[in-house]
Design a protein around this motif. Structure first.
Motif, PDB file in Angstrom:
ATOM      1  N   GLU A   1      42.428  35.846  45.685  1.00 24.83           N
ATOM      2  CA  GLU A   1      42.061  34.427  45.772  1.00 24.83           C
ATOM      3  C   GLU A   1      41.422  33.948  44.476  1.00 24.83           C
ATOM      4  O   GLU A   1      40.582  34.615  43.885  1.00 24.83           O
ATOM      5  CB  GLU A   1      41.098  34.207  46.932  1.00 24.83           C
ATOM      6  CG  GLU A   1      40.773  32.743  47.183  1.00 24.83           C
ATOM      7  CD  GLU A   1      39.942  32.526  48.423  1.00 24.83           C
ATOM      8  OE1 GLU A   1      39.811  31.355  48.845  1.00 24.83           O
ATOM      9  OE2 GLU A   1      39.423  33.512  48.991  1.00 24.83           O
ATOM     10  N   ASP A   2      41.873  32.777  44.027  1.00 22.74           N
ATOM     11  CA  ASP A   2      41.383  32.089  42.826  1.00 22.74           C
ATOM     12  C   ASP A   2      41.678  32.837  41.538  1.00 22.74           C
ATOM     13  O   ASP A   2      41.088  32.528  40.489  1.00 22.74           O
ATOM     14  CB  ASP A   2      39.881  31.786  42.933  1.00 22.74           C
ATOM     15  CG  ASP A   2      39.587  30.712  43.966  1.00 22.74           C
ATOM     16  OD1 ASP A   2      40.435  29.809  44.140  1.00 22.74           O
ATOM     17  OD2 ASP A   2      38.521  30.766  44.612  1.00 22.74           O
TER      18      ASP A   2
ATOM     19  N   PHE B   1      50.648  30.532  37.868  1.00 22.70           N
ATOM     20  CA  PHE B   1      50.075  29.902  39.048  1.00 22.70           C
ATOM     21  C   PHE B   1      48.646  30.383  39.268  1.00 22.70           C
ATOM     22  O   PHE B   1      48.265  31.483  38.863  1.00 22.70           O
ATOM     23  CB  PHE B   1      50.912  30.218  40.287  1.00 22.70           C
ATOM     24  CG  PHE B   1      51.191  31.686  40.491  1.00 22.70           C
ATOM     25  CD1 PHE B   1      50.333  32.492  41.230  1.00 22.70           C
ATOM     26  CD2 PHE B   1      52.318  32.281  39.919  1.00 22.70           C
ATOM     27  CE1 PHE B   1      50.583  33.838  41.402  1.00 22.70           C
ATOM     28  CE2 PHE B   1      52.574  33.636  40.096  1.00 22.70           C
ATOM     29  CZ  PHE B   1      51.702  34.413  40.834  1.00 22.70           C
ATOM     30  N   LYS B   2      47.883  29.535  39.921  1.00 26.91           N
ATOM     31  CA  LYS B   2      46.559  29.903  40.409  1.00 26.91           C
ATOM     32  C   LYS B   2      46.632  30.017  41.914  1.00 26.91           C
ATOM     33  O   LYS B   2      46.994  29.068  42.606  1.00 26.91           O
ATOM     34  CB  LYS B   2      45.510  28.864  40.020  1.00 26.91           C
ATOM     35  CG  LYS B   2      44.110  29.214  40.522  1.00 26.91           C
ATOM     36  CD  LYS B   2      43.095  28.147  40.158  1.00 26.91           C
ATOM     37  CE  LYS B   2      41.713  28.516  40.711  1.00 26.91           C
ATOM     38  NZ  LYS B   2      40.711  27.453  40.408  1.00 26.91           N
TER      39      LYS B   2
ATOM     40  N   GLY C   1      41.751  36.598  32.812  1.00 20.69           N
ATOM     41  CA  GLY C   1      40.361  36.952  33.051  1.00 20.69           C
ATOM     42  C   GLY C   1      40.203  38.160  33.954  1.00 20.69           C
ATOM     43  O   GLY C   1      41.160  38.872  34.278  1.00 20.69           O
ATOM     44  N   PRO C   2      38.965  38.420  34.395  1.00 18.87           N
ATOM     45  CA  PRO C   2      38.684  39.633  35.182  1.00 18.87           C
ATOM     46  C   PRO C   2      39.191  39.527  36.615  1.00 18.87           C
ATOM     47  O   PRO C   2      39.505  38.447  37.106  1.00 18.87           O
ATOM     48  CB  PRO C   2      37.146  39.709  35.157  1.00 18.87           C
ATOM     49  CG  PRO C   2      36.716  38.279  35.016  1.00 18.87           C
ATOM     50  CD  PRO C   2      37.746  37.630  34.137  1.00 18.87           C
ATOM     51  N   ARG C   3      39.252  40.686  37.278  1.00 12.84           N
ATOM     52  CA  ARG C   3      39.640  40.765  38.686  1.00 12.84           C
ATOM     53  C   ARG C   3      38.573  40.118  39.557  1.00 12.84           C
ATOM     54  O   ARG C   3      37.382  40.227  39.306  1.00 12.84           O
ATOM     55  CB  ARG C   3      39.784  42.214  39.127  1.00 12.84           C
ATOM     56  CG  ARG C   3      40.845  42.989  38.397  1.00 12.84           C
ATOM     57  CD  ARG C   3      42.036  43.289  39.269  1.00 12.84           C
ATOM     58  NE  ARG C   3      42.591  42.109  39.936  1.00 12.84           N
ATOM     59  CZ  ARG C   3      43.555  42.180  40.835  1.00 12.84           C
ATOM     60  NH1 ARG C   3      44.036  43.353  41.200  1.00 12.84           N
ATOM     61  NH2 ARG C   3      44.053  41.101  41.378  1.00 12.84           N
ATOM     62  N   ASN C   4      39.002  39.440  40.622  1.00 11.64           N
ATOM     63  CA  ASN C   4      38.081  39.012  41.661  1.00 11.64           C
ATOM     64  C   ASN C   4      37.891  40.144  42.655  1.00 11.64           C
ATOM     65  O   ASN C   4      38.800  40.948  42.883  1.00 11.64           O
ATOM     66  CB  ASN C   4      38.606  37.757  42.363  1.00 11.64           C
ATOM     67  CG  ASN C   4      38.519  36.533  41.461  1.00 11.64           C
ATOM     68  OD1 ASN C   4      37.753  36.526  40.496  1.00 11.64           O
ATOM     69  ND2 ASN C   4      39.296  35.518  41.752  1.00 11.64           N
ATOM     70  N   PRO C   5      36.718  40.249  43.281  1.00 10.01           N
ATOM     71  CA  PRO C   5      36.453  41.389  44.173  1.00 10.01           C
ATOM     72  C   PRO C   5      37.283  41.325  45.443  1.00 10.01           C
ATOM     73  O   PRO C   5      37.682  40.251  45.900  1.00 10.01           O
ATOM     74  CB  PRO C   5      34.959  41.254  44.473  1.00 10.01           C
ATOM     75  CG  PRO C   5      34.660  39.800  44.273  1.00 10.01           C
ATOM     76  CD  PRO C   5      35.555  39.353  43.151  1.00 10.01           C
TER      77      PRO C   5
END
Length: 390
Positions: free
Chosen positions: A100-101, A184-185, A252-256
């Motif tokens: 997500e995001d 895509f986001k 950018g970084p991974r989301n948890p």
């Protein structure tokens, strides 16, 4: 196109959203078909109904590309056929999740022969989906628009309404390698950008903002490649699709990963997603925020093909035992449970998909190891969390 050229192409496709300024595109996936084979994908949907075993495999490596065959005999239901790959895996076998995001960019080359027609019904050659939602989020499709064959990028809403992002004429890009990029986001306020290039010539570059590209509370998004088409169009031919130079970048970084409950280690408890269980057809484990072990098994039932088998159920004696089924239920649904191949026992359940419901029945076990098959020939079952034997 080599890896450096593909990276240069993808890096040149547009600017990052304003909220992502200062972040880098991180290379996340770049499979080599000759080394990774079809293990580069999370799984294959290769004639999962068994309609054309003589044609196997329908998804395989051909040279430096992945090939997806579509025969006239192939079926994935009464009105459609599907031979696709789904998801991405690293070389060490780790599943790559689009969370997500997160913002992603996927670029690859595709070869669409002139036997792969645009149709008035549906023909899809790429999709973005969540495992636990049937509605796709985005697609590349081959429709006929005002009598003209097109390649079209589109996005869906959760109510099954569909909207065009951009389109180009199909005929000029057939029988040649062309490059497509999808950026895509994956969020409730997401965006989708589609670029189609024939060599250095850009044929389409379209973007839509403020669209919902996140349908799953605990899941993830994953891309799919292949041929998924209706068989109810005149003039269909045996055909194929080729894809190569697959690349994916994350911004950018991974989301948890969302936090989930631990598995049930109690006596007589068997998680549905346990390694060694059988997930046939469309059935597969998916993340679940309220389920024991953080997973459930979904897409069981509705036909003879989609079922789940829990293996290794132990009993010290032969005789009737108490089976408690834990599942997420959409109103009123029913499991049929066959123990060791015997006649099925009905397990009717009621509830909602926000909480785990239970139902208890008596089942005949033998001393030693038992297998329990969960299915329903006429309707989807609940989403199975675990079973407990007493």
């Amino acid at each position: 196109m080599g890896a450096l050229a593909a990276l240069t192409l993808a890096a040149s496709v547009g600017a990052a959203p304003a909220t992502a300024l200062g972040q880098r595109w991180e290379p996340s996936w770049s499979p080599d078909p000759r080394i990774d084979g079809v293990g580069a994908f999370e799984a294959l949907e290769d004639d999962r109904r068994g309609s054309h075993p003589e044609g196997l495999p329908h998804v395989y490596v051909q040279g430096n590309a992945y090939r997806f065959d579509a025969h006239l005999e192939d079926r994935d239901g009464s009105d459609r056929m599907r031979n696709e790959s789904r998801g991405m895996r690293t070389r060490n076998g780790r599943k790559i999740e689009i969370r997500e995001d997160e913002t992603w960019r996927i670029s690859y080359q595709m070869y669409i022969p002139d036997t792969l027609h645009a149709t008035p019904s549906f023909t899809h050659i790429w999709q973005l989906k969540a495992p636990d939602v049937s509605t796709p989020l985005a697609q590349l499709s081959l429709p006929i628009v005002n009598g003209v064959p097109k390649i079209q990028a589109r996005y869906w809403e959760v109510d099954d309404s569909v909207h065009e992002v951009g389109a180009a004429d199909l005929a000029p890009i057939q029988n040649k390698w062309v490059t497509t990029t999808l950026e895509f986001k994956s969020g409730d306020d997401g965006y989708l950008r589609w670029v189609l290039q024939d060599g250095k010539r850009t044929l389409a570059d379209k973007r839509v903002d403020h669209i919902d590209l996140w349908f799953s509370d605990e899941g993830y998004n994953r891309p799919k490649w292949g041929v998924y088409r209706s068989i109810r169009s005149a003039g269909l031919e045996e055909t194929y699709l080729l894809v190569r130079d697959l690349k994916a970048w994350r911004l950018g970084p991974r989301n948890p990963v969302p936090s989930t409950p631990p598995p049930d280690r109690g006596p007589g408890a068997y998680e549905a997603e346990r390694v060694g269980n059988v997930f046939e057809g469309a059935a597969e484990p998916a993340r679940c925020g309220v389920c024991s072990g953080g997973h459930k098994v979904l897409l069981t039932g509705g036909n003879i093909y989609d079922y789940t088998v829990i293996r290794g159920v132990l009993s010290e004696t032969t005789g009737a035992r108490e089976l408690t089924v834990h599942a997420l239920v959409d109103g009123a649904q029913t499991f049929f449970v066959s123990v060791n191949g015997a006649d099925a026992i009905q397990v009717p359940m009621s509830g909602n998909k926000e909480a785990v419901s239970t139902a208890t029945v008596q089942v005949p076990l033998v001393a030693g190891v038992n297998t329990l098959r969960f299915y329903n020939l006429s309707a989807r079952t609940p989403e199975l969390d675990k079973i407990v034997i007493r």
